[in-house]
Design an enzyme around this catalytic site. Structure first.
Site, PDB file in Angstrom:
ATOM      1  N   ASP A 102       1.345  -9.317   4.808  1.00  0.00           N
ATOM      2  CA  ASP A 102       2.006  -9.696   3.569  1.00  0.00           C
ATOM      3  C   ASP A 102       3.505  -9.889   3.862  1.00  0.00           C
ATOM      4  O   ASP A 102       3.859 -10.572   4.813  1.00  0.00           O
ATOM      5  CB  ASP A 102       1.721  -8.635   2.494  1.00  0.00           C
ATOM      6  CG  ASP A 102       2.194  -9.023   1.113  1.00  0.00           C
ATOM      7  OD1 ASP A 102       1.487  -9.810   0.455  1.00  0.00           O
ATOM      8  OD2 ASP A 102       3.265  -8.559   0.699  1.00  0.00           O
ATOM      9  N   TYR A 209      11.057 -10.301  -3.487  1.00  0.00           N
ATOM     10  CA  TYR A 209      10.673 -11.613  -4.008  1.00  0.00           C
ATOM     11  C   TYR A 209      11.898 -12.371  -4.535  1.00  0.00           C
ATOM     12  O   TYR A 209      12.012 -13.586  -4.350  1.00  0.00           O
ATOM     13  CB  TYR A 209       9.652 -11.454  -5.133  1.00  0.00           C
ATOM     14  CG  TYR A 209       8.280 -11.065  -4.666  1.00  0.00           C
ATOM     15  CD1 TYR A 209       7.405 -12.018  -4.136  1.00  0.00           C
ATOM     16  CD2 TYR A 209       7.830  -9.751  -4.761  1.00  0.00           C
ATOM     17  CE1 TYR A 209       6.136 -11.672  -3.708  1.00  0.00           C
ATOM     18  CE2 TYR A 209       6.561  -9.394  -4.345  1.00  0.00           C
ATOM     19  CZ  TYR A 209       5.718 -10.357  -3.817  1.00  0.00           C
ATOM     20  OH  TYR A 209       4.459 -10.010  -3.390  1.00  0.00           O
ATOM     21  N   HIS A 265      -7.118 -10.672   0.844  1.00  0.00           N
ATOM     22  CA  HIS A 265      -5.738 -10.535   1.306  1.00  0.00           C
ATOM     23  C   HIS A 265      -5.503  -9.181   1.969  1.00  0.00           C
ATOM     24  O   HIS A 265      -4.690  -9.065   2.887  1.00  0.00           O
ATOM     25  CB  HIS A 265      -4.794 -10.685   0.107  1.00  0.00           C
ATOM     26  CG  HIS A 265      -3.352 -10.520   0.433  1.00  0.00           C
ATOM     27  ND1 HIS A 265      -2.616 -11.477   1.096  1.00  0.00           N
ATOM     28  CD2 HIS A 265      -2.483  -9.496   0.185  1.00  0.00           C
ATOM     29  CE1 HIS A 265      -1.367 -11.065   1.243  1.00  0.00           C
ATOM     30  NE2 HIS A 265      -1.263  -9.859   0.702  1.00  0.00           N
TER      31      HIS A 265
END
Length: 286
Positions: A102, A209, A265
């Site tokens: 990730d 982010y 994921h």
């Protein structure tokens, strides 16, 4: 797990790290992503340590017990890369195997791209090469739609309120709705909640982010990588298209791609034994 816990000063902050394995073993750094912490590698740490590797899994900046510097810019990719460089040096090494999942995989890519002399081998789980991701976002409405949540996180304070409501029910949905039903136990989820509750942690985690959208790193000298690279990709990733996997490993001169069809994921959790076997095979290659 027989894990040591250390506080390591690097790049002007202090990171909490979990470490295992012989101190003279080949250094392997495991970088977690959102919204995990070092515990996200709980299935891999014992296997790699038992094979003789010195395994170091930090809580990356902003997460769990590591420092949480204020300000979005402090979570820009170059800062995260500098943390890894400092960790390698703090453990008395000139280079290390760097493996990430990730956001941790993004840091691993950029560490290899900007400090190739310090990355002996590169392991990537379910994140494309940065150049491939940028190009895919520009031309693929489908991937842009899959990445909608990144744009929502840019809003101040609202994501924190939404994700933390009802004892972090929104964060838990990020796991339970994107993983296989039996991947995370109730004990696992409580450990994550404990990490998210730490003061300043949620905003710091989301700032990764925010910084990714606002503070792009400069292009590296070359987008290609020469060190051995292994990419493991869970095919049922709801956020990142598997179509980016092969073009990503094509950026590596000595790369191998393994797609695990029944994993999501959260591939190192879903298929931990398979991932461990692949990593051990990769690390043993000369």
């Amino acid at each position: 797990m027989d894990v040591e816990h250390h506080l390591i000063k690097t790049n002007g902050i202090t990171l909490h790290v979990a470490a295992a394995g012989p101190e003279d073993g080949q250094l392997v750094i495991l970088l977690h992503g959102f919204p995990e912490f070092w515990y996200g590698w709980r299935h891999q740490i014992p296997a790699l340590a038992a094979a003789g590797y010195r395994v170091v899994a930090p809580d990356q900046r902003g997460y769990n017990e590591s420092d949480k510097p204020a300000g979005i810019r402090n979570y820009a990719t170059p800062e995260e890369v500098a943390d890894v460089v400092g960790l390698i040096q703090a453990f008395g090494r000139e280079k290390a195997v760097v493996i990430g999942h990730d956001f941790g995989a993004n840091v691993a890519w950029w560490t290899a791209l900007t400090h190739p002399h310090m990355v002996e081998k590169l392991g990537i789980l379910n994140v494309p090469h940065p150049k491939v991701f940028f190009e895919t976002l520009r031309r693929s409405p489908r991937q842009l739609l899959k990445s909608w949540y990144i744009f929502g996180i840019q809003i101040p304070r609202l994501p924190e309120a939404s994700l933390s409501r009802n004892n972090f029910a929104g964060m838990l949905r990020a796991f339970t709705q994107s993983a296989k039903p039996d991947t995370f136990t109730s004990d696992d989820l409580e450990k994550y909640r404990e990490a998210w509750r730490r003061e300043g942690a949620l905003t710091a985690m989301l700032n990764w982010y925010r910084a990714a959208m606002r503070h792009q790193p400069p292009n590296p000298a070359s987008w290609r990588l020469a060190m051995p690279a292994l990419m493991i990709w869970g095919a049922n990733d709801i956020a990142l298209s598997a179509s980016m996997a092969q073009p990503s490993i094509d950026q590596c001169d000595n790369g191998r791609l393994v797609i695990i069809d029944d994993a999501t994921h959260w591939v190192q959790h879903d298929a931990s034994e398979r991932v461990n076997a692949l990593l051990l095979e990769f690390l043993a290659q000369r």
